[in-house]
Scaffold this motif. Structure first.
Motif, mmCIF file in Angstrom:
data_model
loop_
_atom_site.group_PDB
_atom_site.id
_atom_site.type_symbol
_atom_site.label_atom_id
_atom_site.label_comp_id
_atom_site.label_asym_id
_atom_site.label_seq_id
_atom_site.Cartn_x
_atom_site.Cartn_y
_atom_site.Cartn_z
ATOM 1 N N ALA A 108 0.832 -1.204 0.000
ATOM 2 C CA ALA A 108 0.000 0.000 0.000
ATOM 3 C C ALA A 108 0.866 1.253 0.000
ATOM 4 O O ALA A 108 0.607 2.211 -0.749
ATOM 5 N N ALA A 109 1.918 1.273 0.830
ATOM 6 C CA ALA A 109 2.799 2.441 0.885
ATOM 7 C C ALA A 109 3.532 2.641 -0.437
ATOM 8 O O ALA A 109 3.676 3.775 -0.920
ATOM 9 N N ALA A 110 3.994 1.539 -1.044
ATOM 10 C CA ALA A 110 4.696 1.645 -2.322
ATOM 11 C C ALA A 110 3.764 2.161 -3.415
ATOM 12 O O ALA A 110 4.153 3.004 -4.241
ATOM 13 N N ALA A 111 2.526 1.676 -3.434
ATOM 14 C CA ALA A 111 1.559 2.137 -4.440
ATOM 15 C C ALA A 111 1.213 3.606 -4.232
ATOM 16 O O ALA A 111 1.014 4.349 -5.194
ATOM 17 N N ARG A 112 1.163 4.035 -2.986
ATOM 18 C CA ARG A 112 0.861 5.440 -2.697
ATOM 19 C C ARG A 112 1.965 6.344 -3.225
ATOM 20 O O ARG A 112 1.691 7.424 -3.785
ATOM 21 N N ILE A 113 3.210 5.924 -3.078
ATOM 22 C CA ILE A 113 4.326 6.698 -3.618
ATOM 23 C C ILE A 113 4.232 6.764 -5.136
ATOM 24 O O ILE A 113 4.449 7.812 -5.754
ATOM 25 N N ALA A 115 1.513 6.554 -7.008
ATOM 26 C CA ALA A 115 0.400 7.439 -7.369
ATOM 27 C C ALA A 115 0.794 8.905 -7.178
ATOM 28 O O ALA A 115 0.510 9.759 -8.034
ATOM 29 N N ASP A 116 1.439 9.217 -6.053
ATOM 30 C CA ASP A 116 1.854 10.599 -5.800
ATOM 31 C C ASP A 116 2.858 11.072 -6.844
ATOM 32 O O ASP A 116 2.812 12.228 -7.292
ATOM 33 N N ALA A 117 3.786 10.168 -7.237
ATOM 34 C CA ALA A 117 4.772 10.538 -8.248
ATOM 35 C C ALA A 117 4.116 10.800 -9.594
ATOM 36 O O ALA A 117 4.490 11.741 -10.311
ATOM 37 N N LEU A 118 3.125 9.991 -9.951
ATOM 38 C CA LEU A 118 2.413 10.207 -11.209
ATOM 39 C C LEU A 118 1.702 11.562 -11.211
ATOM 40 O O LEU A 118 1.733 12.295 -12.200
ATOM 41 N N LYS A 119 1.075 11.903 -10.100
ATOM 42 C CA LYS A 119 0.347 13.162 -10.020
ATOM 43 C C LYS A 119 1.282 14.363 -9.906
ATOM 44 O O LYS A 119 0.922 15.486 -10.276
ATOM 45 N N GLY A 120 2.499 14.104 -9.423
ATOM 46 C CA GLY A 120 3.428 15.207 -9.194
ATOM 47 C C GLY A 120 4.442 15.420 -10.288
ATOM 48 O O GLY A 120 5.482 16.044 -10.059
ATOM 49 N N GLY A 289 19.555 8.619 -17.941
ATOM 50 C CA GLY A 289 18.132 8.920 -18.088
ATOM 51 C C GLY A 289 17.359 7.879 -18.863
ATOM 52 O O GLY A 289 16.395 8.207 -19.550
ATOM 53 N N ALA A 290 17.745 6.607 -18.742
ATOM 54 C CA ALA A 290 17.138 5.564 -19.575
ATOM 55 C C ALA A 290 15.733 5.198 -19.147
ATOM 56 O O ALA A 290 14.974 4.617 -19.929
ATOM 57 N N VAL A 291 15.360 5.512 -17.903
ATOM 58 C CA VAL A 291 14.021 5.148 -17.431
ATOM 59 C C VAL A 291 13.555 6.191 -16.420
ATOM 60 O O VAL A 291 14.357 6.789 -15.699
ATOM 61 N N ARG A 292 12.246 6.417 -16.416
ATOM 62 C CA ARG A 292 11.630 7.281 -15.404
ATOM 63 C C ARG A 292 10.996 6.384 -14.359
ATOM 64 O O ARG A 292 10.196 5.503 -14.697
ATOM 65 N N VAL A 293 11.348 6.578 -13.102
ATOM 66 C CA VAL A 293 10.843 5.734 -12.026
ATOM 67 C C VAL A 293 9.907 6.545 -11.123
ATOM 68 O O VAL A 293 10.109 7.753 -10.914
ATOM 69 N N LEU A 294 8.884 5.855 -10.619
ATOM 70 C CA LEU A 294 7.912 6.489 -9.733
ATOM 71 C C LEU A 294 8.433 6.399 -8.309
ATOM 72 O O LEU A 294 8.106 5.512 -7.545
ATOM 73 N N ALA A 295 9.300 7.365 -8.002
ATOM 74 C CA ALA A 295 9.960 7.388 -6.698
ATOM 75 C C ALA A 295 10.161 8.850 -6.312
ATOM 76 O O ALA A 295 9.962 9.767 -7.123
#
Length: 298
Positions: A108-113, A115-120, A289-295
């Motif tokens: 749940a915590a990992a998914a929340r990060i 989601a927040d990264a996608l929105k931010g 810059g080969a990948v964008r990570v949700l972190a």
């Protein structure tokens, strides 16, 4: 960016934790306003094919739910594309997630990060290593460590939960230095007698062994750790320090940094992100810059 995102799930990760982790991760992502579809594969090639289809189809993100093996597959699908990668780490090692300072075994915590990264703004760009056509996020291993992986892979389930420990002891008994030819950035070739050479984009492998402590995920460089020929006694004395990353100041350890690394040695196989890459010689390069990570951004 589309509001549909893809959960890329390994149900067997972490002795079955993958299947249970997908549900709370999906719930958090849906609560954040995203439409979630789940992708599973019958085997690794099928899973990779499905992940690539999701990326080609325009998914808003690929979120790997599993361990480093699944993350490795996910990297093959998203590297070099605009599709961001999220990680819900529920495997055994989880070294890629650790490198990104992401939660481990807390879906749940990992998914929340994620989601927040996608929105931010879509997270942060990091480098990847590439050896041939294979991308890696953490460490390319060769030498003593890759021999342990090779032996453990041959042993399969025979040693049960202690496969790694049994393989480690067997390779320690057969310990011998390897004559390497090491070339950095296409320059002068060094002839090196070494127990192992590790090439790190990230800092750890094997579930928290910080072999490349100090490696930075977005500096455009690979860290190259050379452990010179030494006795079993010395190796056993130095080995515990790897978990703290304090082994780098030992006189038998040399650190280089380079954009590309060519390794040649007889009878060795390279392993990256815990997956078999192939026999040496191998050349690894850093791809900025080969990948964008949700972190979290650093």
């Amino acid at each position: 960016m589309t509001s549909e995102i893809t959960l890329f799930v390994n149900p067997t990760a972490g002795r079955g934790r993958g299947a249970g982790a997908a549900q709370p991760a999906a719930r958090v992502l849906r609560e954040a306003g995203y439409s979630v579809r789940t992708v599973l594969g019958e085997d690794a090639p099928d899973a990779l094919r499905r992940a690539r289809e999701a990326v080609a189809g325009g998914t808003g993100a690929l979120i790997a739910v599993g361990g480093d093996g699944l993350v490795s597959l996910a990297l093959q699908a998203v590297a070099g594309t605009p599709t961001p990668l999220g990680v819900v780490a529920v495997g055994t090692g989880n070294d890629f997630a650790r490198s990104l300072r992401l939660p481990v075994r807390d879906p749940a915590a990992a998914a929340r990060i994620a989601a927040d990264a996608l929105k931010g703004g879509g997270g942060r760009e990091i480098d990847l290593g590439r050896a041939g056509d294979r991308w890696f996020g953490t460490v390319l291993a060769s030498g003593f460590d890759s021999r342990v992986s090779e032996r453990g892979n041959r042993m399969g389930r025979l040693a049960g939960r202690f496969t790694y420990e049994a393989a480690l002891l067997a390779e320690l008994a057969a310990l011998r230095p390897v004559p390497y030819r090491l070339t950095l950035d296409g320059g002068r070739t060094r002839d090196v007698e070494a127990i192992l050479i590790a090439v790190g984009n990230g800092d750890s492998y094997g579930g928290g062994m910080r072999i490349c402590a100090g490696a930075v995920l977005d500096d455009g460089l690979l860290d190259v750790i050379v452990v010179a020929a030494c006795s079993r006694t010395t190796l056993l004395r130095v080995f515990p320090r790897v978990y703290r990353g304090t082994h780098l100041d030992h006189p038998k350890v040399t650190v280089y940094r380079a954009r590309s690394v060519a390794l040649a040695a007889e009878g060795l196989t390279g392993w990256a992100d815990g997956e078999r890459v192939g026999p040496l010689p191998l050349t690894a390069e850093c791809v900025p810059g080969a990948v964008r990570v949700l972190a979290h951004r650093e």
